[in-house]
Design a protein around this motif. Structure first.
Motif, PDB file in Angstrom:
ATOM      1  N   PRO A 162       0.666  -1.191   0.111  1.00  0.00           N
ATOM      2  CA  PRO A 162       0.135  -0.008   0.156  1.00  0.00           C
ATOM      3  C   PRO A 162       0.905   1.327  -0.177  1.00  0.00           C
ATOM      4  CG  PRO A 162       0.120  -0.908   2.377  1.00  0.00           C
ATOM      5  CD  PRO A 162       0.731  -2.076   1.410  1.00  0.00           C
ATOM      6  N   VAL A 163       0.283   2.333  -0.279  1.00  0.00           N
ATOM      7  CA  VAL A 163       0.974   3.788  -0.347  1.00  0.00           C
ATOM      8  C   VAL A 163       0.812   4.483   0.932  1.00  0.00           C
ATOM      9  CG1 VAL A 163       1.192   5.862  -1.668  1.00  0.00           C
ATOM     10  CG2 VAL A 163       0.678   4.023  -3.059  1.00  0.00           C
ATOM     11  N   ALA A 164       1.828   5.089   1.296  1.00  0.00           N
ATOM     12  CA  ALA A 164       1.795   5.850   2.656  1.00  0.00           C
ATOM     13  C   ALA A 164       1.230   7.154   2.682  1.00  0.00           C
ATOM     14  CB  ALA A 164       3.234   5.774   3.323  1.00  0.00           C
ATOM     15  N   ALA A 165       0.681   7.528   3.693  1.00  0.00           N
ATOM     16  CA  ALA A 165       0.149   8.842   3.777  1.00  0.00           C
ATOM     17  C   ALA A 165       1.004   9.731   4.611  1.00  0.00           C
ATOM     18  CB  ALA A 165      -1.222   8.868   4.555  1.00  0.00           C
ATOM     19  N   ASP A 166       2.224   9.188   5.041  1.00  0.00           N
ATOM     20  CA  ASP A 166       3.091  10.012   5.704  1.00  0.00           C
ATOM     21  C   ASP A 166       4.520   9.355   5.183  1.00  0.00           C
ATOM     22  OD1 ASP A 166       3.637   7.580   6.852  1.00  0.00           O
ATOM     23  OD2 ASP A 166       2.793   8.112   8.845  1.00  0.00           O
ATOM     24  N   ILE A 167       5.452  10.337   5.513  1.00  0.00           N
ATOM     25  CA  ILE A 167       6.814  10.111   4.953  1.00  0.00           C
ATOM     26  C   ILE A 167       7.829   8.869   5.861  1.00  0.00           C
ATOM     27  CG2 ILE A 167       7.179  12.322   3.527  1.00  0.00           C
ATOM     28  CD1 ILE A 167       9.306  13.094   6.226  1.00  0.00           C
ATOM     29  N   GLU A 168       6.848   8.703   6.967  1.00  0.00           N
ATOM     30  CA  GLU A 168       7.473   7.323   7.790  1.00  0.00           C
ATOM     31  C   GLU A 168       6.981   6.061   7.291  1.00  0.00           C
ATOM     32  OE1 GLU A 168       5.804   9.356  11.136  1.00  0.00           O
ATOM     33  OE2 GLU A 168       7.905   9.685  12.035  1.00  0.00           O
ATOM     34  N   GLY A 169       5.991   6.287   6.483  1.00  0.00           N
ATOM     35  CA  GLY A 169       5.720   5.014   5.965  1.00  0.00           C
ATOM     36  C   GLY A 169       4.614   4.001   6.874  1.00  0.00           C
TER      37      GLY A 169
ATOM     38  N   ILE B 151       6.181  13.663  -4.519  1.00  0.00           N
ATOM     39  CA  ILE B 151       5.370  14.760  -4.350  1.00  0.00           C
ATOM     40  C   ILE B 151       5.983  15.948  -3.772  1.00  0.00           C
ATOM     41  CG2 ILE B 151       3.118  15.759  -3.818  1.00  0.00           C
ATOM     42  CD1 ILE B 151       1.851  12.794  -4.599  1.00  0.00           C
ATOM     43  N   LEU B 152       6.446  15.656  -2.779  1.00  0.00           N
ATOM     44  CA  LEU B 152       7.042  16.784  -1.775  1.00  0.00           C
ATOM     45  C   LEU B 152       7.997  17.131  -2.338  1.00  0.00           C
ATOM     46  CD1 LEU B 152       6.386  15.387   1.725  1.00  0.00           C
ATOM     47  CD2 LEU B 152       5.338  17.347   0.781  1.00  0.00           C
ATOM     48  N   ALA B 153       8.998  16.478  -3.069  1.00  0.00           N
ATOM     49  CA  ALA B 153      10.387  17.038  -3.403  1.00  0.00           C
ATOM     50  C   ALA B 153       9.998  17.751  -4.787  1.00  0.00           C
ATOM     51  CB  ALA B 153      11.058  15.761  -4.084  1.00  0.00           C
TER      52      ALA B 153
ATOM     53  N   PRO C  60       6.252   4.979   1.450  1.00  0.00           N
ATOM     54  CA  PRO C  60       6.453   6.451   1.432  1.00  0.00           C
ATOM     55  C   PRO C  60       6.927   7.160   0.390  1.00  0.00           C
ATOM     56  CG  PRO C  60       8.396   5.717   2.729  1.00  0.00           C
ATOM     57  CD  PRO C  60       7.495   4.521   2.224  1.00  0.00           C
ATOM     58  N   ARG C  61       7.090   6.550  -0.821  1.00  0.00           N
ATOM     59  CA  ARG C  61       8.213   6.986  -1.979  1.00  0.00           C
ATOM     60  C   ARG C  61       7.072   7.935  -2.799  1.00  0.00           C
ATOM     61  NH1 ARG C  61      11.036   1.889  -4.526  1.00  0.00           N
ATOM     62  NH2 ARG C  61       8.915   1.089  -4.111  1.00  0.00           N
TER      63      ARG C  61
ATOM     64  N   ALA D  43      15.653  23.547   2.282  1.00  0.00           N
ATOM     65  CA  ALA D  43      17.011  23.466   2.988  1.00  0.00           C
ATOM     66  C   ALA D  43      17.629  22.128   2.857  1.00  0.00           C
ATOM     67  CB  ALA D  43      16.515  23.792   4.468  1.00  0.00           C
ATOM     68  N   PRO D  44      18.837  22.044   3.422  1.00  0.00           N
ATOM     69  CA  PRO D  44      19.411  20.608   3.415  1.00  0.00           C
ATOM     70  C   PRO D  44      18.990  19.650   4.211  1.00  0.00           C
ATOM     71  CG  PRO D  44      21.022  22.593   3.487  1.00  0.00           C
ATOM     72  CD  PRO D  44      19.624  23.144   3.674  1.00  0.00           C
ATOM     73  N   GLU D  45      18.218  20.104   5.445  1.00  0.00           N
ATOM     74  CA  GLU D  45      17.565  19.117   6.398  1.00  0.00           C
ATOM     75  C   GLU D  45      16.507  18.787   5.547  1.00  0.00           C
ATOM     76  OE1 GLU D  45      19.941  22.083   8.562  1.00  0.00           O
ATOM     77  OE2 GLU D  45      18.425  22.133   6.786  1.00  0.00           O
ATOM     78  N   THR D  46      15.675  19.129   4.966  1.00  0.00           N
ATOM     79  CA  THR D  46      14.651  18.939   4.097  1.00  0.00           C
ATOM     80  C   THR D  46      15.143  18.067   3.021  1.00  0.00           C
ATOM     81  OG1 THR D  46      13.339  21.191   4.465  1.00  0.00           O
ATOM     82  CG2 THR D  46      12.394  19.841   2.817  1.00  0.00           C
ATOM     83  N   ILE D  47      15.920  18.309   2.424  1.00  0.00           N
ATOM     84  CA  ILE D  47      16.488  17.281   1.461  1.00  0.00           C
ATOM     85  C   ILE D  47      16.611  15.915   1.801  1.00  0.00           C
ATOM     86  CG2 ILE D  47      18.423  16.797  -0.375  1.00  0.00           C
ATOM     87  CD1 ILE D  47      16.362  19.075  -1.349  1.00  0.00           C
ATOM     88  N   ALA D  48      17.488  15.876   3.119  1.00  0.00           N
ATOM     89  CA  ALA D  48      17.752  14.937   3.642  1.00  0.00           C
ATOM     90  C   ALA D  48      16.657  14.208   4.045  1.00  0.00           C
ATOM     91  CB  ALA D  48      18.828  15.160   5.043  1.00  0.00           C
ATOM     92  N   ALA D  49      15.847  14.534   4.572  1.00  0.00           N
ATOM     93  CA  ALA D  49      14.610  14.000   5.165  1.00  0.00           C
ATOM     94  C   ALA D  49      13.732  13.300   3.817  1.00  0.00           C
ATOM     95  CB  ALA D  49      13.608  14.817   5.787  1.00  0.00           C
ATOM     96  N   LEU D  50      13.742  14.136   2.950  1.00  0.00           N
ATOM     97  CA  LEU D  50      12.904  13.521   1.524  1.00  0.00           C
ATOM     98  C   LEU D  50      13.853  12.428   1.084  1.00  0.00           C
ATOM     99  CD1 LEU D  50      11.498  16.718  -0.006  1.00  0.00           C
ATOM    100  CD2 LEU D  50      10.365  15.082   1.394  1.00  0.00           C
ATOM    101  N   ARG D  51      15.107  12.574   0.860  1.00  0.00           N
ATOM    102  CA  ARG D  51      16.077  11.374   0.253  1.00  0.00           C
ATOM    103  C   ARG D  51      15.810  10.294   1.238  1.00  0.00           C
ATOM    104  NH1 ARG D  51      20.623  14.130  -0.287  1.00  0.00           N
ATOM    105  NH2 ARG D  51      20.503  14.241  -2.647  1.00  0.00           N
ATOM    106  N   SER D  52      15.756  10.275   2.346  1.00  0.00           N
ATOM    107  CA  SER D  52      15.369   9.097   3.467  1.00  0.00           C
ATOM    108  C   SER D  52      14.258   8.448   3.023  1.00  0.00           C
ATOM    109  CB  SER D  52      15.581   9.639   4.856  1.00  0.00           C
ATOM    110  OG  SER D  52      15.493   8.261   5.536  1.00  0.00           O
ATOM    111  N   ALA D  53      13.224   9.285   2.730  1.00  0.00           N
ATOM    112  CA  ALA D  53      11.753   8.691   2.476  1.00  0.00           C
ATOM    113  C   ALA D  53      12.024   7.783   1.077  1.00  0.00           C
ATOM    114  CB  ALA D  53      10.872   9.724   2.599  1.00  0.00           C
ATOM    115  N   LEU D  54      12.606   8.536   0.142  1.00  0.00           N
ATOM    116  CA  LEU D  54      12.780   8.090  -1.245  1.00  0.00           C
ATOM    117  C   LEU D  54      13.454   6.877  -1.204  1.00  0.00           C
ATOM    118  CD1 LEU D  54      13.183  11.158  -3.414  1.00  0.00           C
ATOM    119  CD2 LEU D  54      11.407   9.974  -3.325  1.00  0.00           C
TER     120      LEU D  54
END
Length: 334
Positions: free
Chosen positions: A171-178, A254-256, A248-249, A227-238
């Motif tokens: 299933p697809v996640a509704a949050d970046i934590e999955g 979408i957020l990226a 969560p991908r 911000a770099p912190e945002t990039i890092a959080a999204l890269r982790s989710a991807l």
């Protein structure tokens, strides 16, 4: 989790093929039929692809069919399994399209139980060479077969079919934590819900903290580079946590795309051939929105047969839209 047993998926390399066209065996007097199949296959390739892919894929499909005709004349043909039905098929990263020239029917990876490849060899100058390939596809109810001249690059599929089926079933996640399950994109459309979930994340303090957004939330973040912190959080989710309940991908893609995170284009391009159609679709969409070349990202039309029409249309509008995520009725633009 099934019957009390937790299944933790392992990370697999994505499919390394884009289109593998397979054809029925032409009859001994099937020269015109084979040529017609080649033309139809070429037209189908043009429809399935987009932009600069159309001509090259059409020529590939036509060459495959004409090569098959020459192969038949040389009588180098692996025999089909008893009970198998020879059909035209297109093997793509998200599954198999049966009869793509007429009335397409899709088989997602969870519906495919086994794939076999049998080849016929010849000696050329003392070196063995593959002159034909027979691909047999097993489902619960039928066995389908299709042929190609020469070798087919399906080794990664043969090695990872079960893993691809598991990945495509998530299933697809509704949050970046999955952690929160949203849907799967198979039983009902998913794109609008994903965009609303992305909007909701940006409207909460928890989402701001997860994405390291500045004061002012999404409006401020969207107005400048992430911000770099945002990039890092999204890269982790991807990169996808394989032990989480949902994937969560798509949401992270979408957020990226919404935050203009061009630094994540390589990761997004890597999702374009994911076995999960929704993951692939939003990986493509976000990469295109961020300016990735279409000849690398492909198009949503390539995966459209595995998605709801509504999801394809929403995805296309989102690619071309401004920096807004809101789809809620009467919601203010973010």
């Amino acid at each position: 989790m099934s019957s009390g047993v937790v299944t933790v998926l392992r990370k697999l390399p994505p499919p390394d093929f884009r289109y593998v066209w397979l054809h029925p065996e032409p009859g001994s007097t099937g020269a015109l039929a084979a040529a017609g199949t080649a033309g139809l296959a070429g037209a189908s390739a043009a429809v399935w692809s987009a932009g600069s892919h159309a001509l090259s894929l059409g020529l590939i499909a036509m060459g495959s069919a004409l090569g098959l005709l020459a192969l038949v004349r040389a009588d180098h043909r692996p025999p089909i399994q008893r009970g198998a039905r020879e059909v035209t098929m297109a093997v793509v990263p998200w599954g198999i399209v049966v009869d793509p020239d007429t009335e397409p029917r899709v088989l997602r990876w969870p519906a495919v139980k086994q794939v076999n490849v049998d080849v016929s060899h010849t000696m050329r100058g003392g070196t063995p060479a593959i002159v034909s390939s027979l691909v047999t596809v097993h489902t619960e109810r039928e066995v389908l077969a299709g042929r190609a001249a020469g070798a087919v690059d399906l080794e990664r599929l043969l090695a990872n079919l079960e893993g691809y089926a598991q990945e495509a079933s998530r299933p697809v996640a509704a949050d970046i934590e999955g952690l929160a399950v949203l849907g799967d994109g198979v039983t009902e459309p998913i794109a609008a819900a994903l965009l609303q979930a992305a909007d909701g994340i940006c409207a909460t303090s928890r989402g701001d903290a997860q994405l390291a957004l500045p004061v002012g939330g999404y409006r401020t973040a969207a107005a400048r580079a992430a911000a770099p912190e945002t990039i890092a959080a999204l890269r982790s989710a991807l990169s996808w946590s394989y032990d989480c309940p949902a994937d969560p991908r798509p949401l992270a893609a979408i957020l990226a795309g919404a935050f203009g995170a061009v630094e994540l284009v390589p990761e997004l391009l890597g999702l374009a051939s994911s076995p999960h159609p929704v993951v692939a679709a939003f990986g493509k969409a976000a990469a295109l929105r961020l300016g990735a070349p279409p000849n690398r990202a492909g198009s949503l039309d390539e995966v459209a047969a595995f998605l709801f029409e509504e999801d394809v249309e929403i995805g296309k509008r989102w690619i071309a839209s401004g920096p807004t995520l809101c789809l809620r009725p009467r919601a203010q633009a973010c």
